[in-house]
Enzyme design. Structure first.
Site, PDB file in Angstrom:
ATOM      1  N   SER A 119       0.818  -1.227   0.000  1.00  0.00           N
ATOM      2  CA  SER A 119       0.000   0.000   0.000  1.00  0.00           C
ATOM      3  C   SER A 119       0.840   1.261   0.000  1.00  0.00           C
ATOM      4  O   SER A 119       0.318   2.348  -0.249  1.00  0.00           O
ATOM      5  CB  SER A 119      -0.959   0.002   1.201  1.00  0.00           C
ATOM      6  OG  SER A 119      -0.234   0.037   2.412  1.00  0.00           O
TER       7      SER A 119
ATOM      8  N   ASN B   8      -4.515  -1.992   6.324  1.00  0.00           N
ATOM      9  CA  ASN B   8      -5.501  -0.897   6.232  1.00  0.00           C
ATOM     10  C   ASN B   8      -6.055  -0.767   4.815  1.00  0.00           C
ATOM     11  O   ASN B   8      -5.294  -0.631   3.848  1.00  0.00           O
ATOM     12  CB  ASN B   8      -4.854   0.410   6.674  1.00  0.00           C
ATOM     13  CG  ASN B   8      -4.485   0.343   8.151  1.00  0.00           C
ATOM     14  OD1 ASN B   8      -5.348   0.236   9.009  1.00  0.00           O
ATOM     15  ND2 ASN B   8      -3.186   0.351   8.442  1.00  0.00           N
TER      16      ASN B   8
ATOM     17  N   GLY C 287       6.615  -4.863   6.626  1.00  0.00           N
ATOM     18  CA  GLY C 287       7.569  -4.875   7.730  1.00  0.00           C
ATOM     19  C   GLY C 287       7.294  -3.746   8.695  1.00  0.00           C
ATOM     20  O   GLY C 287       6.625  -2.772   8.351  1.00  0.00           O
TER      21      GLY C 287
ATOM     22  N   TYR D 272      14.464  -6.368  15.407  1.00  0.00           N
ATOM     23  CA  TYR D 272      14.292  -6.101  13.970  1.00  0.00           C
ATOM     24  C   TYR D 272      15.400  -6.806  13.185  1.00  0.00           C
ATOM     25  O   TYR D 272      15.142  -7.526  12.214  1.00  0.00           O
ATOM     26  CB  TYR D 272      14.334  -4.591  13.735  1.00  0.00           C
ATOM     27  CG  TYR D 272      14.179  -4.156  12.302  1.00  0.00           C
ATOM     28  CD1 TYR D 272      12.915  -4.068  11.713  1.00  0.00           C
ATOM     29  CD2 TYR D 272      15.286  -3.807  11.530  1.00  0.00           C
ATOM     30  CE1 TYR D 272      12.760  -3.652  10.387  1.00  0.00           C
ATOM     31  CE2 TYR D 272      15.148  -3.389  10.212  1.00  0.00           C
ATOM     32  CZ  TYR D 272      13.886  -3.318   9.642  1.00  0.00           C
ATOM     33  OH  TYR D 272      13.745  -2.898   8.334  1.00  0.00           O
TER      34      TYR D 272
ATOM     35  N   LYS E  87      15.092  -9.875  10.511  1.00  0.00           N
ATOM     36  CA  LYS E  87      15.516  -9.731   9.111  1.00  0.00           C
ATOM     37  C   LYS E  87      16.648 -10.709   8.780  1.00  0.00           C
ATOM     38  O   LYS E  87      16.684 -11.254   7.678  1.00  0.00           O
ATOM     39  CB  LYS E  87      15.975  -8.292   8.846  1.00  0.00           C
ATOM     40  CG  LYS E  87      14.848  -7.254   8.936  1.00  0.00           C
ATOM     41  CD  LYS E  87      13.827  -7.448   7.840  1.00  0.00           C
ATOM     42  CE  LYS E  87      12.851  -6.292   7.735  1.00  0.00           C
ATOM     43  NZ  LYS E  87      11.863  -6.462   6.664  1.00  0.00           N
TER      44      LYS E  87
ATOM     45  N   ILE F 134      16.046   4.182   3.308  1.00  0.00           N
ATOM     46  CA  ILE F 134      15.298   4.574   2.109  1.00  0.00           C
ATOM     47  C   ILE F 134      14.196   5.555   2.545  1.00  0.00           C
ATOM     48  O   ILE F 134      13.559   5.347   3.589  1.00  0.00           O
ATOM     49  CB  ILE F 134      14.635   3.323   1.454  1.00  0.00           C
ATOM     50  CG1 ILE F 134      15.657   2.188   1.233  1.00  0.00           C
ATOM     51  CG2 ILE F 134      13.933   3.697   0.167  1.00  0.00           C
ATOM     52  CD1 ILE F 134      16.764   2.458   0.234  1.00  0.00           C
TER      53      ILE F 134
END
Ligand SMILES: NC(=O)c1ccc[n+]([C@@H]2O[C@H](COP(=O)([O-])OP(=O)(O)OC[C@H]3O[C@@H](n4cnc5c(N)ncnc54)[C@H](OP(=O)(O)O)[C@@H]3O)[C@@H](O)[C@H]2O)c1
Length: 248
Positions: free
Chosen positions: A17, A41, A93, A156, A160, A189
């Site tokens: 999304s 969502n 994520g 995290y 990963k 990013i």
């Protein structure tokens, strides 16, 4: 105009999304693919799917599925609704900004659930159909932090880096069915995820990135497209991080 070399391919992109997932879906759709976007969502999903490229005279069908990728039941529903997927991108994520000491058990389970189990469940759900089709491509969006670790990112990074052993093991299980599985390890990013960073954290991240800027979602999307197209790459970790993981 990009090459239309994903015509007729059905792609499912979790986290589609917004951010990196949406950029990948947009890249795939502009190469002719049919894309299904997944997130929790509905409104952002509807908005995102309405903006996906549709190539003139090509009967492209894009769709959405809402649900939590960390929930196995969602994947049972996904396979029923969209049985034929040839490219699965696990991009959903969630980040962590807390030392392990101050991270609640529920948050640990949520992070591992979305970032690691989400990709494992998605792969388990779709790999059977790919085996039947004798073709498939799975791309997991991991993180440069999987390689470097990071203060405040222990869970995290663990979730990963779990994708590394997962992908390599799957290579041994499914390569004979012409199924490839690769990880992309982005550095910082520009997305909503990094927009939420404090000014101090952003400054520190930039100082540790030799190229001196955050990356763009389209740079990650280009890499995903490359991995979808190149039929001889499997079990690799493709790093796109402006040099972050070289060390600082
Ligand atoms: N941005 C970076 O600097 C960076 C760096 C390295 C790795 N990554 C990884 O790249 C991926 C995409 O990150 P991003 O920056 O594009 O993040 P983002 O803009 O925050 O987008 C996250 C996407 O994941 C979806 N999502 C989150 N939890 C979900 C769940 N439980 N089930 C289904 N969908 C869920 C979100 O939609 P809903 O909230 O509606 O569910 C949204 O579509 C993540 O795996 C992230 O860890 C990002």
């Amino acid at each position: 105009m990009p090459m239309l070399d994903l015509i007729g391919r059905s792609c499912l992109i979790t986290g589609g999304s917004k951010g990196i997932g949406l950029a990948i879906a947009t890249r795939f759709a502009s190469a002719g693919a049919n894309c299904t976007l997944v997130a929790r969502n509905l409104d952002p999903l509807r908005d995102a799917v309405s903006k996906l490229p549709r190539i003139k005279d090509l009967k492209q069908t894009h769709d959405i599925l809402s649900g939590d990728v960390g929930d196995l039941k969602f994947w049972e529903h996904a396979v029923e609704a969209k049985p034929d997927i040839s490219v699965l991108v696990n991009a959903a994520g969630q980040p962590q900004v807390s030392t392990l000491f101050s991270t609640k058990q529920g948050d640990i389970e949520r992070l591992v659930g979305v970032n690691l189990l989400g990709a494992i469940y998605g792969t388990k759900a779709y790999v059977k159909g790919m085996m039947r089709a004798r073709e498939g491509c799975i791309i997991n969006i991991s993180s440069a932090l999987a390689a470097t670790g990071g203060r405040g990112s222990a869970v995290y990074a663990a979730s990963k880096s779990g994708l590394d052993g997962f992908a390599k093991s799957m290579v041994k299980e499914v390569s004979r069915f012409n199924i490839r599985i690769n990880n992309i390890l982005p550095g910082y990013i520009e997305t909503d995820m990094t927009a939420a960073m404090s000014a101090a954290a952003r400054k520190e991240a930039l100082s540790k990135t030799p190229l001196g800027t955050f990356g763009d979602v389209n740079q990650v999307a280009d890499a995903a497209y490359f991995l979808a197209m190149n039929k001889y790459i499997t079990g690799t970790n493709l790093v796109i991080d402006g040099g972050y993981s070289v060390g600082h």
